[in-house]
Design a protein around this motif. Structure first.
Motif, mmCIF file in Angstrom:
data_model
loop_
_atom_site.group_PDB
_atom_site.id
_atom_site.type_symbol
_atom_site.label_atom_id
_atom_site.label_comp_id
_atom_site.label_asym_id
_atom_site.label_seq_id
_atom_site.Cartn_x
_atom_site.Cartn_y
_atom_site.Cartn_z
ATOM 1 N N ASN A 9 -2.711 -7.753 6.232
ATOM 2 C CA ASN A 9 -3.691 -6.676 6.046
ATOM 3 C C ASN A 9 -3.324 -5.365 6.736
ATOM 4 O OD1 ASN A 9 -5.144 -8.414 4.515
ATOM 5 N ND2 ASN A 9 -6.544 -9.018 6.153
ATOM 6 N N ARG A 10 -2.434 -5.396 7.721
ATOM 7 C CA ARG A 10 -1.995 -4.153 8.339
ATOM 8 C C ARG A 10 -1.402 -3.229 7.272
ATOM 9 N NH1 ARG A 10 1.940 -1.199 8.103
ATOM 10 N NH2 ARG A 10 2.752 -2.856 6.789
ATOM 11 N N TYR A 11 -1.729 -1.979 7.339
ATOM 12 C CA TYR A 11 -1.169 -1.039 6.355
ATOM 13 C C TYR A 11 -0.900 0.290 7.050
ATOM 14 C CZ TYR A 11 -5.685 1.254 6.383
ATOM 15 O OH TYR A 11 -6.801 1.926 6.799
ATOM 16 N N SER A 12 -0.162 1.156 6.372
ATOM 17 C CA SER A 12 0.150 2.469 6.937
ATOM 18 C C SER A 12 -0.999 3.422 6.654
ATOM 19 C CB SER A 12 1.438 3.007 6.310
ATOM 20 O OG SER A 12 2.514 2.176 6.659
ATOM 21 N N CYS A 13 -1.662 3.855 7.717
ATOM 22 C CA CYS A 13 -2.824 4.728 7.586
ATOM 23 C C CYS A 13 -2.352 6.176 7.481
ATOM 24 C CB CYS A 13 -3.721 4.550 8.810
ATOM 25 S SG CYS A 13 -5.171 5.612 8.758
ATOM 26 N N LYS A 14 -2.819 6.877 6.460
ATOM 27 C CA LYS A 14 -2.345 8.252 6.253
ATOM 28 C C LYS A 14 -3.455 9.277 6.449
ATOM 29 C CE LYS A 14 1.630 6.517 4.399
ATOM 30 N NZ LYS A 14 3.027 6.843 4.247
ATOM 31 N N LYS A 15 -4.602 8.833 6.993
ATOM 32 C CA LYS A 15 -5.658 9.790 7.348
ATOM 33 C C LYS A 15 -6.537 9.149 8.426
ATOM 34 C CE LYS A 15 -8.993 12.961 5.385
ATOM 35 N NZ LYS A 15 -9.894 13.248 4.282
ATOM 36 N N PRO A 64 5.037 16.356 9.675
ATOM 37 C CA PRO A 64 3.712 16.506 9.039
ATOM 38 C C PRO A 64 2.961 15.171 9.020
ATOM 39 C CG PRO A 64 5.422 16.301 7.372
ATOM 40 C CD PRO A 64 6.132 16.233 8.691
ATOM 41 N N CYS A 65 3.499 14.145 9.644
ATOM 42 C CA CYS A 65 2.984 12.778 9.456
ATOM 43 C C CYS A 65 2.126 12.248 10.613
ATOM 44 C CB CYS A 65 4.141 11.825 9.196
ATOM 45 S SG CYS A 65 5.081 12.215 7.709
ATOM 46 N N ARG A 66 1.488 13.139 11.381
ATOM 47 C CA ARG A 66 0.565 12.589 12.388
ATOM 48 C C ARG A 66 -0.748 12.195 11.721
ATOM 49 N NH1 ARG A 66 -3.423 14.568 16.274
ATOM 50 N NH2 ARG A 66 -2.961 16.753 15.784
ATOM 51 N N TYR A 67 -1.076 12.846 10.669
ATOM 52 C CA TYR A 67 -2.287 12.519 9.898
ATOM 53 C C TYR A 67 -3.549 12.533 10.770
ATOM 54 C CZ TYR A 67 1.401 10.768 6.777
ATOM 55 O OH TYR A 67 2.540 10.638 6.003
ATOM 56 N N GLN A 68 -3.577 13.451 11.742
ATOM 57 C CA GLN A 68 -4.715 13.625 12.674
ATOM 58 C C GLN A 68 -4.925 12.446 13.632
ATOM 59 O OE1 GLN A 68 -6.266 14.345 9.096
ATOM 60 N NE2 GLN A 68 -4.969 16.128 9.364
ATOM 61 N N SER A 115 -2.642 2.267 12.154
ATOM 62 C CA SER A 115 -1.390 2.863 12.627
ATOM 63 C C SER A 115 -0.543 3.330 11.450
ATOM 64 C CB SER A 115 -0.599 1.832 13.440
ATOM 65 O OG SER A 115 -0.111 0.816 12.582
ATOM 66 N N CYS A 116 0.469 4.124 11.774
ATOM 67 C CA CYS A 116 1.504 4.422 10.782
ATOM 68 C C CYS A 116 2.827 4.613 11.514
ATOM 69 C CB CYS A 116 1.157 5.678 9.977
ATOM 70 S SG CYS A 116 2.240 5.881 8.526
ATOM 71 N N TRP A 117 3.836 3.931 11.027
ATOM 72 C CA TRP A 117 5.208 4.041 11.567
ATOM 73 C C TRP A 117 5.824 5.309 10.980
ATOM 74 C CZ3 TRP A 117 8.292 -0.489 13.497
ATOM 75 C CH2 TRP A 117 9.638 -0.150 13.730
ATOM 76 N N ILE A 118 6.332 6.198 11.830
ATOM 77 C CA ILE A 118 6.848 7.488 11.369
ATOM 78 C C ILE A 118 8.308 7.697 11.788
ATOM 79 C CG2 ILE A 118 6.551 10.010 11.524
ATOM 80 C CD1 ILE A 118 4.241 8.525 10.106
ATOM 81 N N ASN A 119 9.121 8.018 10.806
ATOM 82 C CA ASN A 119 10.504 8.419 11.082
ATOM 83 C C ASN A 119 10.873 9.771 10.476
ATOM 84 O OD1 ASN A 119 11.459 5.118 11.368
ATOM 85 N ND2 ASN A 119 12.250 6.654 12.762
ATOM 86 N N PHE A 120 9.897 10.424 9.851
ATOM 87 C CA PHE A 120 10.180 11.716 9.212
ATOM 88 C C PHE A 120 10.096 12.837 10.248
ATOM 89 C CE2 PHE A 120 9.161 15.416 6.516
ATOM 90 C CZ PHE A 120 10.269 15.370 5.689
ATOM 91 N N PHE A 121 11.118 12.900 11.093
ATOM 92 C CA PHE A 121 11.224 13.959 12.106
ATOM 93 C C PHE A 121 12.649 13.940 12.628
ATOM 94 C CE2 PHE A 121 10.325 10.057 14.293
ATOM 95 C CZ PHE A 121 11.072 10.123 15.463
ATOM 96 N N PRO A 155 -1.504 2.087 -2.863
ATOM 97 C CA PRO A 155 -1.229 0.977 -3.791
ATOM 98 C C PRO A 155 0.069 0.239 -3.461
ATOM 99 C CG PRO A 155 -1.891 2.941 -4.990
ATOM 100 C CD PRO A 155 -1.787 3.338 -3.556
ATOM 101 N N ASN A 156 1.067 0.974 -2.892
ATOM 102 C CA ASN A 156 2.341 0.282 -2.650
ATOM 103 C C ASN A 156 2.253 -0.776 -1.551
ATOM 104 O OD1 ASN A 156 2.612 1.584 -0.197
ATOM 105 N ND2 ASN A 156 4.456 2.719 -0.731
ATOM 106 N N HIS A 157 1.146 -0.787 -0.815
ATOM 107 C CA HIS A 157 0.996 -1.811 0.224
ATOM 108 C C HIS A 157 1.047 -3.215 -0.379
ATOM 109 C CE1 HIS A 157 -0.275 -4.010 3.711
ATOM 110 N NE2 HIS A 157 -1.290 -4.489 3.035
ATOM 111 N N ASN A 158 0.522 -3.337 -1.595
ATOM 112 C CA ASN A 158 0.507 -4.673 -2.226
ATOM 113 C C ASN A 158 1.679 -4.889 -3.175
ATOM 114 O OD1 ASN A 158 -1.871 -5.696 -0.997
ATOM 115 N ND2 ASN A 158 -3.006 -4.183 -2.202
ATOM 116 N N SER A 159 2.607 -3.959 -3.162
ATOM 117 C CA SER A 159 3.753 -4.073 -4.052
ATOM 118 C C SER A 159 4.976 -4.516 -3.238
ATOM 119 C CB SER A 159 3.988 -2.708 -4.697
ATOM 120 O OG SER A 159 5.302 -2.606 -5.158
ATOM 121 N N ARG A 160 5.192 -5.809 -3.181
ATOM 122 C CA ARG A 160 6.342 -6.355 -2.460
ATOM 123 C C ARG A 160 7.134 -7.232 -3.417
ATOM 124 N NH1 ARG A 160 4.591 -3.066 1.174
ATOM 125 N NH2 ARG A 160 4.289 -3.739 3.317
ATOM 126 N N LYS A 161 8.459 -7.239 -3.206
ATOM 127 C CA LYS A 161 9.306 -8.088 -4.041
ATOM 128 C C LYS A 161 8.917 -9.552 -3.879
ATOM 129 C CE LYS A 161 13.359 -5.105 -3.842
ATOM 130 N NZ LYS A 161 14.725 -4.922 -3.327
#
Ligand SMILES: Cc1cc2nc3c(=O)[nH]c(=O)nc-3n(C[C@H](O)[C@H](O)[C@H](O)COP(=O)(O)O)c2cc1C
Length: 170
Positions: A9-15, A64-68, A115-121, A155-161
């Motif tokens: 259930n953990r997912y990347s939170c963007k807001k 730009p990925c702190r998302y507040q 949470s969100c894991w960020i590497n865009f910096f 939606p991509n959270h539930n899209s896994r190979k």
């Protein structure tokens, strides 16, 4: 929370909302990083808890990925205290810091913290802006907070190979 629920259930939170991360929850998250395994038990990680206005401003300049998110963990490691693997091509720094970060990301969800894991910096530029010692490399940023109302997994959270695509038995 049940472990399988945490990892599914953990997912990347963007807001994020402006709800604070309580200190006791933050302490549990940091503790989960402390007990992570590292090569030769070197424990070369250094976690910076960024929550001051000045610190968050520096994060916002870098990505730009702190998302507040009200708290950002900067996960760094001491590049002079890593284990170099046989062959000499690779060392444990990125792996060790990644395991520490993953422990904290999952512990956060277990504590009800998104949470969100960020590497865009640019890690070198951010290390300079935050005044990190020369021997420390930044691996990643972990945004922490409570999701804003009405937000959730993309939606991509539930899209896994399928397992058959990524597993081979030998
Ligand atoms: C190594 C790594 C780097 C990532 N970097 C970013 C990033 O810079 N910005 C961002 O918004 N999300 C970032 N993410 C989040 C991924 O986009 C997200 O984990 C993936 O799309 C799957 O979604 P889920 O975490 O909700 O399951 C990163 C995730 C990982 C594992």
């Amino acid at each position: 929370m049940d472990f399988s629920e945490v990892i599914k259930n953990r997912y990347s939170c963007k807001k994020f909302s402006d709800v604070e991360v309580k200190k006791e929850k933050l302490d549990k998250i940091l503790e989960a990083g402390r007990v992570a395994p590292t090569a030769k038990n070197l424990q070369e990680q250094h976690i910076y808890v960024v929550q001051s206005e000045k610190g968050l401003e520096a994060i916002d300049k870098a990505t730009p990925c702190r998302y507040q998110a009200p708290v950002v963990l900067v996960v760094a490691y001491n590049k002079n205290n890593v284990f170099t693997y046989p062959g000499g091509k690779r060392d444990s720094g990125i792996e060790d810091a990644s395991i520490v970060a993953t422990h904290m990301m999952l512990a956060a969800y277990n504590e009800g913290i998104d949470s969100c894991w960020i590497n865009f910096f640019n890690p070198d530029e951010l290390a300079k802006a935050l005044g990190l010692p020369e021997e420390e490399e930044i691996l990643m940023l972990l945004d922490l907070g409570i999701a804003a109302d009405g937000t959730g997994a993309l939606p991509n959270h539930n899209s896994r190979k399928e397992l058959t695509e990524t597993i081979s038995y030998m």
